[in-house]
Design a protein around this motif. Structure first.
Motif, short mmCIF file in Angstrom:
data_model
loop_
_atom_site.label_atom_id
_atom_site.label_comp_id
_atom_site.label_asym_id
_atom_site.label_seq_id
_atom_site.Cartn_x
_atom_site.Cartn_y
_atom_site.Cartn_z
N GLY A 22 -5.57 -1.09 -4.23
CA GLY A 22 -5.81 0.04 -5.11
C GLY A 22 -6.31 1.26 -4.37
O GLY A 22 -5.55 2.12 -3.95
N ARG A 23 -7.62 1.32 -4.17
CA ARG A 23 -8.25 2.50 -3.57
C ARG A 23 -7.67 2.85 -2.20
O ARG A 23 -7.30 4.01 -1.95
N ARG A 52 -3.20 4.19 8.23
CA ARG A 52 -3.15 2.74 8.04
C ARG A 52 -4.05 2.39 6.86
O ARG A 52 -4.97 3.12 6.54
N SER A 53 -3.78 1.22 6.28
CA SER A 53 -4.71 0.68 5.28
C SER A 53 -4.72 -0.83 5.43
O SER A 53 -3.75 -1.43 5.91
N ALA A 54 -5.83 -1.43 5.02
CA ALA A 54 -5.97 -2.88 5.14
C ALA A 54 -7.07 -3.35 4.20
O ALA A 54 -7.82 -2.55 3.66
N PRO A 102 -6.88 -9.33 1.42
CA PRO A 102 -5.77 -8.62 0.78
C PRO A 102 -5.17 -9.37 -0.40
O PRO A 102 -5.07 -10.59 -0.38
N GLY A 103 -4.81 -8.59 -1.43
CA GLY A 103 -4.17 -9.14 -2.61
C GLY A 103 -2.70 -9.44 -2.32
O GLY A 103 -2.21 -9.25 -1.20
N PRO A 120 -0.19 -5.00 0.57
CA PRO A 120 -1.52 -5.25 1.12
C PRO A 120 -1.43 -5.93 2.49
O PRO A 120 -0.60 -6.80 2.71
N LYS A 121 -2.30 -5.48 3.41
CA LYS A 121 -2.33 -6.02 4.76
C LYS A 121 -3.75 -6.48 5.09
O LYS A 121 -4.72 -5.91 4.60
N VAL A 122 -3.84 -7.48 5.95
CA VAL A 122 -5.15 -8.00 6.34
C VAL A 122 -5.79 -7.08 7.38
O VAL A 122 -5.11 -6.53 8.26
#
Length: 137
Positions: free
Chosen positions: A17-18, A37-39, A43-44, A67-69
């Motif tokens: 989400g965020r 990047r996001s992680a 992760p869902g 979603p990524k770890v």
């Protein structure tokens, strides 16, 4: 092509989400000037549909995001690490600029509840871009 001004990693628990909305905003607003990047620490299995819908309403498509770890390597190669409720699970490396954004978790909420979170994220991303531009000039 010139090198990005900075690299930014957005981290929240589920990366659903965020952090996905923040990454979407930064890509949209900064383009190739910033590496994004996001992680997530846990992760869902997919991005929150209400977050996808809220972003689509303003012309930003995050529907293909996954979603990524969170890895130590992702943190280490980032100039900025922005946490959003992931607690103390983020590894700390010298030379990395850490920010913690306190934002409501959109998990389990409908699009009406996600819109104000989206708008708060946009304001913070705009301020982040201004900071990056100022630090690099």
């Amino acid at each position: 092509m010139t090198a990005p001004l900075a690299s930014v990693l957005f981290v929240c628990v589920h990366n659903a989400g965020r952090s996905q909305m923040a990454a979407g905003f930064l890509r949209h607003l900064a383009g190739d000037r910033v590496e994004v990047r996001s992680a997530g620490s846990l992760p869902g299995d997919r991005v929150n549909p209400a977050a996808v819908e809220a972003m689509a309403e303003i012309g930003i498509n995050i529907s293909a995001a996954t979603p990524k770890v969170l890895t130590a390597e992702a943190v280490q190669v980032s100039d900025y690490v922005i946490t959003m409720g992931c607690g103390d699970v983020c590894p700390v490396f010298p030379g990395t600029h850490y920010l913690d954004w306190t934002l409501d978790d959109p998990a389990g909420r409908g699009v009406d509840a996600v819109r104000p979170i989206r708008d708060a994220i946009r304001a913070r991303v705009e301020a982040l871009i201004a900071e990056i531009d100022t630090r690099r000039s």
